[in-house]
Design a protein around this motif. Structure first.
Motif, PDB file in Angstrom:
ATOM      1  N   THR A  46       0.918  -1.169   0.243  1.00  0.00           N
ATOM      2  CA  THR A  46      -0.596  -0.028   0.522  1.00  0.00           C
ATOM      3  C   THR A  46       1.032   1.031   0.067  1.00  0.00           C
ATOM      4  N   GLY A  47       0.454   1.973  -0.526  1.00  0.00           N
ATOM      5  CA  GLY A  47       1.084   3.444  -0.045  1.00  0.00           C
ATOM      6  C   GLY A  47       0.113   4.678  -0.539  1.00  0.00           C
ATOM      7  N   GLU A  48       0.679   6.143  -0.716  1.00  0.00           N
ATOM      8  CA  GLU A  48       0.140   7.216  -1.407  1.00  0.00           C
ATOM      9  C   GLU A  48       0.904   7.574  -2.673  1.00  0.00           C
ATOM     10  N   VAL A  49       0.126   8.376  -3.029  1.00  0.00           N
ATOM     11  CA  VAL A  49       0.847   9.224  -4.854  1.00  0.00           C
ATOM     12  C   VAL A  49       1.357   9.850  -3.694  1.00  0.00           C
ATOM     13  N   LEU A 109      13.451   6.604   0.729  1.00  0.00           N
ATOM     14  CA  LEU A 109      12.299   7.019   1.651  1.00  0.00           C
ATOM     15  C   LEU A 109      11.515   7.285   1.347  1.00  0.00           C
ATOM     16  N   GLY A 110      10.919   5.446   1.495  1.00  0.00           N
ATOM     17  CA  GLY A 110      10.000   4.339   1.354  1.00  0.00           C
ATOM     18  C   GLY A 110       8.634   4.004   0.901  1.00  0.00           C
ATOM     19  N   ILE A 111       9.794   4.166  -0.589  1.00  0.00           N
ATOM     20  CA  ILE A 111       8.657   4.428  -2.380  1.00  0.00           C
ATOM     21  C   ILE A 111       8.756   2.571  -2.450  1.00  0.00           C
ATOM     22  N   LYS A 112       7.399   2.629  -2.344  1.00  0.00           N
ATOM     23  CA  LYS A 112       7.247   1.003  -2.287  1.00  0.00           C
ATOM     24  C   LYS A 112       7.445   0.094  -4.158  1.00  0.00           C
ATOM     25  N   SER A 167      16.465  -3.285  -5.903  1.00  0.00           N
ATOM     26  CA  SER A 167      16.143  -1.902  -4.608  1.00  0.00           C
ATOM     27  C   SER A 167      14.695  -2.651  -4.223  1.00  0.00           C
ATOM     28  N   GLY A 168      14.235  -3.948  -5.375  1.00  0.00           N
ATOM     29  CA  GLY A 168      13.412  -4.607  -4.460  1.00  0.00           C
ATOM     30  C   GLY A 168      11.833  -3.719  -4.907  1.00  0.00           C
TER      31      GLY A 168
END
Ligand code: MIC
Ligand code: SF4
Length: 640
Positions: free
Chosen positions: A467-470, A546-549, A567-568
Motif C-alpha cells: 500500500t502507499g500514497e501517490v 524514502l519508503g517508495i514501494k 532495490s526491490g
C-alpha cells in the motif's frame, strides 16, 4: 542465416539461455569499470558480498567525477575505493588520469570482449568493437564477484553508414542526426550496430563519440566493427597486439535498418533541454553565446582537441565568452603540452581545467544566470549544468571552437576559418597514474572508511499487500538527474544515501522528500521513458530510503528499471497508457495478494480513493521476479 556482430560476441560469451530478442540470458563479463560517483556503492556492495577473488579478466576503478575535493568527502571516497580495489585485485586509476571511458578506450578495451561499467556511457567501448554495457552499481559488483551478467536479449538495429562526411561535419553530428531520427527512447531494448561503407571513413575515436551517445538513445549498447582503423588506433596506444578483426556477416539479418548518408549531413546542435531536440546550426541561427565547454567522455580525444587547438591558434576568444577545456586523459594532455597545442589554447584565452568529468556533471563551471552554453558533452537536461535557467546546446568540437571566437553559434563551413587537419600521433605511454593491487589481498589490506560513508539502504522481503500514497505525478522522460540531482553540492554525498535522499526530486518538487517522510509508504506515477539518463543507482536507493514501494509509469528506461528491481521497488507499466491521467497526488493505492499475483504478467492495482481497479504489466523475467520477492538483489543473493 548470417549473424550480426553483436550476437556473435554475445554468443561467444553465453553462459546460459538462448540468444533471441526478449529472452533472458547470462553472459560472461571479461572486464568491468567503475567510476567514483557510482563506485563507492559498488565497492560497499562488493564488500557486503564477502567475495575472496574477483572473477573478471580485468577490473578497473577510475576516479574522474568527484575530483573537486571541496571538503574531505571526495578524498575519503577516493581512499575507500583505492583500499577496496587493492583488496580485490582491481586496478586503481588515480584522479588526474582522466575520464573513465576515454581511459578505458586507450588502455584496456579489446575488440570482441565484454565490458560492464557502472556508468551509462560505458558503450563508448563499442567504438573498439566490444559489447560494452552500462549498468547499476550492484550489477557491476555481482559481475566482479561472479564474472557474469544477466540481461534480456535486445533486438539489433542496424545503422548503415553511406558516403563520407563533408568538411566541418564530424562524428558528433552523426549521432545527433541519429538522435533526431530515433529520439531519446528509440534505442530502448536495442543494440545499435553500425555497418556500411561509411564506417571506414571514421576513426576509432569518432566511432567512440557515436557509441558514447548511444546511451542518449536509451540503447543497451552500440558497436562498430573492428577493422584497419581499429588496428591503427590500438597501435597508436602501444597495443597493436590486442587487435582482432571483427564484423557482422555479409548476409547478417538485423531487426531494423536506418540508413544514414554521411555526405548529406550538416553541423547540428541539440537544443535545450534534450539530446534529441536537434536542428541544424543554420536553422538555429547565430544566437549569442556566453559559455563554451569542450571535453567530456563524448568529445575529448586527442583529435578533437587538436582540431580545437588549430581553430584557436592565433585567435582570441570572444570577450563575451568563457571558454573552458578539459582534456579526456593525462596522455592526451601530455601530448598537447608537448606539441604546443596547449599553448595555442591558453594563448587564445581558454581556461584549461582538470582532465575529468568536471562541468559535464555540474562539478564547477556552472554558467551565469540565463546563459547560453555550448557544450561538446552528451546531456543537456535542464539544470544539469548547475544553473537551472541556462540553455545548454550540444555541439561538435569544431562548432564549439569556432563559436568561441565569433561569440555566436557558428557553422564552421560558413565561418571562413581554415579547416583543421590533424595527423595521427603516437603517444608518451606510461602507467604512472595506475596503482596495481600487487600482492595485496583481503587479509593484508584493510578498508579505509571515512565518516561520510554510510551503509546503503536494504529492502525487506516483499509483503503480501503493498500500500502507499501517490507522492509524485511526473511527466514524460524524467531523467535520473531529475530523480537524484548531481552537482558540486550533492556529489560529495554519493556515499551517504540518508543525506542525499533529502534532495530527491528537489528540482521538480522541493517538498518531495518531506512528503515521503510524512506518509512513510509512497508511490510514484510517471510518464514515458521514466528514469532515462545515468546509471546512478542512487536514483533507486534514495527513493527506497524514502519508503517508495512501487513506480507506475507508461514505460521505463533500461538501467533505471534494473536499478529499481535490484532495490526491490516494483517498476509497473500501465496496460492502458491513458490510465495515467486518473491518478492524483495524495490518493491511496493498494496491491492485494501481490506475491501470488506476480505469477501472472499482469497484476491489479486498486485506487482506494476512487475504488477503481487498474491492470498493470510486470514484464519481469524469472530472475527479476525472484529479486522482487526477496526484496532486492542483495537479499536474493544472500538467500542462495
Ligand atoms: C552522468 O553522466 O550522469 C554520470 C554522472 O556519469 C552518470 C553516473 C552517475 O550518476 O554517477 C552516468 O551516466 O551513469
Ligand atoms: Fe563523466 Fe559526463 Fe561522461 Fe558522465 S557523461 S562519464 S559525467 S564526462
Amino acid at each position: 542465416m548470417g549473424k550480426t556482430l553483436a550476437y556473435k560476441i554475445l554468443e561467444s560469451h553465453l553462459v546460459d539461455g538462448v540468444i533471441a530478442p526478449g529472452n533472458e540470458i547470462t553472459i560472461k563479463i571479461d572486464q568491468t569499470l567503475t567510476q567514483d560517483s557510482t563506485g563507492t556503492m559498488v565497492y560497499l556492495q562488493l564488500e557486503a558480498m564477502n567475495v575472496d577473488k574477483i572473477q573478471t579478466e580485468l577490473s578497473v576503478a577510475y576516479i574522474d567525477h568527484n575530483t573537486l575535493q571541496t571538503g574531505f568527502e571526495n578524498a575519503d571516497d577516493h581512499e575507500f575505493i583505492k583500499s577496496v580495489a587493492k583488496r580485490h585485485g582491481v586496478l586503481f586509476s588515480k584522479p588526474g588520469n582522466g575520464i573513465c571511458h576515454q581511459l578505458h578506450l586507450e588502455n584496456y578495451g579489446i575488440p570482441g570482449k565484454t565490458l560492464l561499467g557502472s556508468d551509462s556511457h560505458t558503450p563508448t567501448g563499442g567504438g573498439l568493437g566490444m559489447i560494452a554495457i552500462g549498468a547499476g552499481g550492484l550489477d557491476v559488483a555481482v559481475a566482479m564477484a561472479k564474472g557474469t551478467y544477466s540481461m534480456t536479449v535486445p533486438k539489433v538495429l542496424n545503422v548503415e553508414l553511406k558516403g563520407q562526411l563533408k568538411p566541418w561535419v564530424s562524428a558528433k553530428d552523426v549521432i545527433l542526426y541519429v538522435l533526431k531520427q530515433l529520439t531519446v527512447k528509440g534505442g530502448v531494448g536495442k543494440i545499435i550496430e553500425y555497418t556500411g561503407e561509411g564506417v571506414k571513413t571514421l576513426s576509432v575515436t569518432d566511432r567512440a563519440t557515436i557509441t558514447n551517445m548511444g546511451a542518449e538513445l536509451g540503447a543497451t549498447t552500440s558497436l562498430f566493427p573492428s577493422d584497419e582503423n581499429t588496428r591503427a588506433y590500438l597501435a597508436s596506444q602501444g597495443r597493436e597486439k590486442d587487435y582482432v578483426p571483427l564484423s557482422a556477416d555479409n548476409d547478417a539479418v538485423f531487426d531494423d535498418v536506418l540508413s544514414v548518408d554521411l555526405s548529406s549531413l550538416t553541423p547540428l546542435a541539440a537544443m535545450p533541454h534534450s539530446p534529441d531536440n536537434v536542428d541544424t546550426i543554420q536553422n538555429i541561427g547565430p544566437i549569442k553565446v556566453n559559455q563554451v565547454a569542450i571535453g567530456s567522455c563524448t568529445n575529448s580525444s586527442y583529435t578533437d582537441l587538436m582540431k580545437v587547438a588549430k581553430i584557436l591558434q592565433g585567435k582570441k576568444v570572444h570577450p563575451n565568452i568563457s571558454l573552458v577545456i578539459s582534456p579526456g586523459s593525462s596522455r592526451i594532455l601530455s601530448k598537447l603540452a608537448e606539441n604546443g597545442a596547449l599553448a595555442s589554447m591558453i594563448d587564445s584565452g581558454a581556461r584549461i581545467i582538470e582532465n575529468a568529468c568536471g562541468p559535464c556533471i555540474g562539478m564547477g563551471q556552472s554558467p551565469k544566470s540565463g546563459a547560453v552554453s555550448l557544450r561538446t558533452f552528451n546531456r543537456n537536461f535542464k539544470g544539469r549544468s548547475g544553473t537551472l535557467d541556462a540553455d545548454v546546446y550540444l555541439v561538435s568540437p569544431e562548432t564549439a571552437a569556432v563559436s568561441a571566437i565569433t561569440g555566436v553559434l557558428t557553422d564552421g563551413a560558413s565561418s571562413g576559418f581554415p579547416l583543421p587537419k590533424i595527423q595521427p600521433e603516437s603517444f608518451n605511454i606510461n602507467d604512472n597514474f595506475i596503482v596495481y593491487p600487487e600482492n595485496a589481498n583481503k587479509e593484508n589490506t584493510s578498508v579505509e572508511m571515512g565518516p561520510n560513508i554510510q551503509p546503503f539502504p536494504k529492502n525487506t522481503r516483499l509483503s503480501d499487500t503493498l500500500t502507499g500514497e501517490v507522492v509524485l505525478h511526473t511527466g514524460d522522460n524524467i531523467t535520473t538527474d531529475d530523480i537524484m540531482p548531481s552537482d558540486s553540492r550533492l556529489l560529495p554525498y554519493r556515499s551517504n544515501i540518508p543525506y542525499l535522499a533529502n534532495y530527491c526530486f528537489e528540482k521538480i518538487d522541493p517538498e518531495f522528500a518531506a512528503r515521503c517522510k510524512a506518509v512513510k509508504e509512497g508511490i510514484i506515477v510517471g510518464g514515458d521513458n521514466y528514469g532515462q539518463g545515468s546509471s546512478r543507482e542512487h536514483a533507486a536507493l534514495a527513493p527506497l530510503y524514502l519508503g517508495i514501494k512501487f513506480v507506475l509509469a507508461k514505460s521505463f528506461a533500461r538501467i533505471h528499471r534494473s536499478n529499481l528491481i535490484n532495490s526491490g521497488i516494483l517498476p509497473l507499466v500501465f496496460e492502458k497508457s491513458s490510465d495515467y491521467d486518473d491518478f492524483k497526488l495524495g490518493q491511496k493505492l493498494v496491491i492485494d495478494n501481490i506475491r501470488e499475483q506476480l505469477k501472472n504478467p499482469v497484476i491489479v492495482v486498486k485506487n482506494v480513493n476512487t475504488g477503481k481497479e487498474y491492470k498493470v504489466v510486470t514484464n519481469f523475467s524469472e530472475l527479476e521476479t525472484e529479486m522482487i520477492l526477496a526484496g532486492g538483489k542483495i537479499n536474493q543473493i544472500n538467500q542462495q
